[in-house]
Design an enzyme around this catalytic site. Structure first.
Site, PDB file in Angstrom:
ATOM      1  N   LEU A  61       0.889  -1.164   0.000  1.00  0.00           N
ATOM      2  CA  LEU A  61       0.000   0.000   0.000  1.00  0.00           C
ATOM      3  C   LEU A  61       0.925   1.211   0.000  1.00  0.00           C
ATOM      4  O   LEU A  61       1.971   1.189   0.676  1.00  0.00           O
ATOM      5  CB  LEU A  61      -0.877   0.020   1.252  1.00  0.00           C
ATOM      6  CG  LEU A  61      -1.973  -1.050   1.357  1.00  0.00           C
ATOM      7  CD1 LEU A  61      -2.723  -0.919   2.672  1.00  0.00           C
ATOM      8  CD2 LEU A  61      -2.949  -0.961   0.190  1.00  0.00           C
ATOM      9  N   ASP A  62       0.565   2.259  -0.724  1.00  0.00           N
ATOM     10  CA  ASP A  62       1.386   3.476  -0.731  1.00  0.00           C
ATOM     11  C   ASP A  62       1.458   4.048   0.683  1.00  0.00           C
ATOM     12  O   ASP A  62       0.563   3.818   1.493  1.00  0.00           O
ATOM     13  CB  ASP A  62       0.750   4.567  -1.608  1.00  0.00           C
ATOM     14  CG  ASP A  62       0.536   4.099  -3.023  1.00  0.00           C
ATOM     15  OD1 ASP A  62       1.279   3.215  -3.465  1.00  0.00           O
ATOM     16  OD2 ASP A  62      -0.396   4.626  -3.666  1.00  0.00           O
ATOM     17  N   VAL A  63       2.465   4.874   0.886  1.00  0.00           N
ATOM     18  CA  VAL A  63       2.635   5.475   2.218  1.00  0.00           C
ATOM     19  C   VAL A  63       1.381   6.258   2.650  1.00  0.00           C
ATOM     20  O   VAL A  63       0.997   6.254   3.818  1.00  0.00           O
ATOM     21  CB  VAL A  63       3.930   6.338   2.258  1.00  0.00           C
ATOM     22  CG1 VAL A  63       3.850   7.528   1.322  1.00  0.00           C
ATOM     23  CG2 VAL A  63       4.269   6.775   3.657  1.00  0.00           C
TER      24      VAL A  63
END
Ligand code: URA
Length: 246
Positions: A103-105
């Protein structure tokens, strides 16, 4: 159990990194069922074979599986030169785990962490098409036409994305909420798909991975997967989907 590369089994048992384990093998200090194995590739069955390093039997790594509700600002890689908080730091375990997919930051929501690389590879492979559902906060309004485009697939640099499910959860003047389900896991896929139809993403939360969801799991909290859930994940990776575009 499938045959696995010897250096991978040694690394999973906490001996050292895979590279260093290869060096140990070539140095002739590793035995499998009493015989020195000093050539690569070498394959073993960690459940059956007796493996020793410098004469000491290794303990096969226990397979562990967790579900984390990832907060914003936490990264999914195991090494970060910038020193940001990592998803693995939120899980209390002595095993060497990693995130299954990413998952992106800036994305929140559920992610699986495990030390089972075999299952992880399958779960993230588009061939198995595990459904992932996201709730997306959009700046402004969204039209039915944009929803239809998302459903049909969007051309990204890698090719056309597969068919997706998309529906409007809340229509607002300033902000709208939609739910999108995709079956691939391209880098920043949802954000890029939405950008392509002219929708700026304000927030992105993964709410489901297949049948798993965040029920009862506060942000930043984790829980082990149940045996039934692990069996379910193994089963979904036995059914291959056909007709995938990306
Ligand atoms: N798609 C994205 O754009 N970002 C994520 O973190 C997950 C899916």
């Amino acid at each position: 159990m499938a045959e696995l590369r010897l250096q991978k089994v040694l690394a999973a048992a906490g001996i050292d990194s895979r590279r260093k384990c290869e060096e140990l093998i070539v140095a002739g200090v590793v035995r499998v069922n009493r015989k020195v194995v000093d050539e690569l590739p070498a394959f073993v069955d960690p459940e059956k074979d007796v493996i020793t390093v410098h004469g000491k039997r290794i303990q096969a790594a226990r397979k562990v599986y967790f579900l984390l509700n990832k907060p914003k600002g936490v990264i999914c890689t195991n090494r970060d030169p910038q020193g940001r908080k990592k998803a693995i730091d939120l899980i209390h375990t002595s095993e060497r785990i990693f995130c299954v997919g990413r998952l992106d930051v800036g994305t929140t929501g559920i992610i699986i962490l495990s030390n089972d690389s075999e299952l992880a590879n399958k779960l993230t492979h588009p061939r198995y098409g595990l459904a992932k559902t996201y709730v997306v906060g959009i700046k402004g309004q969204i039209t039915g036409e944009q929803i239809e485009k998302l459903k049909k697939g969007i051309w990204l640099a890698e090719g056309k994305t597969g068919r997706a499910s998309a529906k409007i959860l809340k229509r607002g003047h300033k902000e709208s909420l939609i739910e999108v389900t995709i079956r691939q896991g391209l880098n920043r896929q949802v954000r890029r798909m939405l950008a392509k139809v002219g929708l700026p993403v304000k927030s992105l939360k993964r709410t489901r991975i297949g049948k798993l969801d965040a029920r009862g799991l506060g942000v930043g909290k984790f829980r082990p997967l149940t045996k039934t859930e692990v069996a379910y994940l193994n089963k979904t990776t036995q059914v291959q989907r056909s007709a995938h575009n990306v």
